[in-house]
Write a protein that holds these residues in place. Structure first.
Motif, short mmCIF file in Angstrom:
data_model
loop_
_atom_site.label_atom_id
_atom_site.label_comp_id
_atom_site.label_asym_id
_atom_site.label_seq_id
_atom_site.Cartn_x
_atom_site.Cartn_y
_atom_site.Cartn_z
N SER A 46 -22.44 27.31 30.51
CA SER A 46 -22.11 26.29 30.13
C SER A 46 -22.43 25.86 28.55
CB SER A 46 -23.17 24.63 30.09
OG SER A 46 -23.38 25.23 31.53
N ALA A 91 -28.47 15.27 24.94
CA ALA A 91 -27.75 15.38 25.15
C ALA A 91 -26.66 16.85 24.77
CB ALA A 91 -26.97 14.60 26.37
N ARG A 126 -25.01 22.24 30.11
CA ARG A 126 -25.98 21.29 32.21
C ARG A 126 -25.22 23.05 32.95
NH1 ARG A 126 -24.65 14.94 31.91
NH2 ARG A 126 -25.92 14.74 29.70
N PHE A 177 -31.22 15.85 32.68
CA PHE A 177 -30.33 16.51 32.08
C PHE A 177 -29.63 16.98 33.43
CE2 PHE A 177 -32.13 15.74 28.27
CZ PHE A 177 -31.08 15.18 27.48
N THR A 178 -30.12 17.02 34.56
CA THR A 178 -29.81 17.89 35.78
C THR A 178 -28.86 16.93 36.26
OG1 THR A 178 -30.50 19.01 37.28
CG2 THR A 178 -31.66 16.76 37.98
N ARG A 179 -27.47 17.57 36.60
CA ARG A 179 -26.50 17.12 37.07
C ARG A 179 -27.14 16.82 38.63
NH1 ARG A 179 -21.57 20.91 36.24
NH2 ARG A 179 -22.13 20.61 34.33
N TYR A 180 -27.60 17.62 39.58
CA TYR A 180 -27.94 17.35 40.88
C TYR A 180 -29.32 15.98 40.85
CZ TYR A 180 -26.13 21.27 40.64
OH TYR A 180 -24.94 22.51 41.12
N PRO A 181 -28.93 14.80 41.28
CA PRO A 181 -30.19 13.66 41.22
C PRO A 181 -31.41 14.22 42.06
CG PRO A 181 -27.68 12.71 41.49
CD PRO A 181 -27.99 14.74 42.05
N LYS A 232 -27.99 28.39 43.44
CA LYS A 232 -27.06 28.75 42.05
C LYS A 232 -26.98 30.14 43.05
CE LYS A 232 -27.06 25.94 38.46
NZ LYS A 232 -26.97 25.86 37.34
N ALA A 253 -31.57 25.23 38.84
CA ALA A 253 -31.14 23.91 38.78
C ALA A 253 -32.62 22.97 39.00
CB ALA A 253 -30.58 22.91 39.63
#
Length: 277
Positions: A13, A272, A277, A42-46, A59, A28
């Motif tokens: 990234s 951010a 990310r 800031f993680t994209r995984y709720p 991953k 993550a």
């Protein structure tokens, strides 16, 4: 801890962090469960963000994706990692960090590793064989075990991090200490700071420091401190200046090179922009 496997389409990234071009985050989430960690925002995984310290995504194909990406992007400096600890316990089995480092270093990328774990010493052979391309930092918020357990409940103890730093420095690697976050009432005393500065001096490491910056996402985790440390969430300009002066004075007196992790001018930008990310 619950672990889940995910597949990704990107391994590197872009990073706006000072001195970093890219970020490589093979996991993550983070099992250390540090209560001050802003990475959950800031993680994209709720599912990871909502269960910080309890869920980690592996991953599983990230190294294979990385092998393809390094052929397409320009070489630069890669932060390993920026929103997860690359050497959390799952790395013992998965070895995504080690394999990723092999790909990056063999392709001429410079890597800057940051961790709280002595597991990094497992990879001294790899790191030392690419010494000009490597620097390694250990986050040491405090050497007080009771304070560390309070704010970093599942992270390796401070003494283990110090010993890891000694081994890395003895291998001739460029090392640094991250003293942060400095939290009001917990690890902001002159004695607490001096003990960490002394570690940097002993190991020939640079020292970077930063203050705690409160975010809404940390309300629940940090709130548990307020009964014992009612000022923990506050960081007034006057307090920050006192801490800065203390750190800088101690560094001058011991001959340690130190600097704020994020210069004031950079803090005016959204965080951010700093985080890959």
């Amino acid at each position: 801890m619950r672990y889940e496997r995910v597949r990704v389409s990107h391994a590197l990234s872009k990073s706006g962090l000072p001195d970093l071009d890219y970020a490589f985050n093979p996991y993550a989430g983070c099992s250390h469960g540090c209560i001050y960690c802003y990475a959950r925002a800031f993680t994209r995984y709720p599912g990871v963000a909502e269960n910080w310290g309890r869920v980690v995504f592996i991953k599983e194909n990230v190294v294979e994706v990385l092998e393809q990406e390094v052929k397409r992007v320009r070489r630069g400096v890669v932060g390993v990692s920026t929103i997860t600890d690359p050497y959390q316990p799952v790395e013992v089995k998965e070895e995504l960090t080690r394999r990723g480092l092999e790909v990056l270093l063999e392709n001429g990328f410079r890597v800057s590793v940051q961790t709280k774990s002595p597991l990094v010493t497992r990879d001294i052979d790899l790191l030392a064989s690419h010494r000009p391309l490597v620097d390694v930092g250990l986050t040491i918020t405090t050497l007080d075990y009771s304070v560390a357990r309070l704010i970093e409940p599942s992270a390796p103890p401070p003494n283990a991090r110090v010993e890891a730093l000694r081994k890395l420095a003895s291998a001739g690697l460029e090392t640094w200490v991250f003293l942060g976050p400095i939290i009001r009432g917990l690890n902001d005393s002159k004695d607490s700071i001096a003990r960490v500065v002394e570690v940097a001096f002993e190991t020939g490491s640079k020292l970077y420091y930063d203050y705690y910056h409160h975010r809404p996402e940390l309300e629940a985790s940090m709130g548990r401190l307020l009964g014992r440390y009612p000022q923990a969430l506050s960081a007034s300009p006057g307090w920050r200046e006192r801490v800065r002066a203390t750190v800088e004075k101690l560094c001058r007196e011991t001959g340690v090179t130190c600097a704020p992790a994020f210069p004031a001018a950079e803090r005016s930008r959204s965080i951010a922009e700093f985080l890959g990310r």
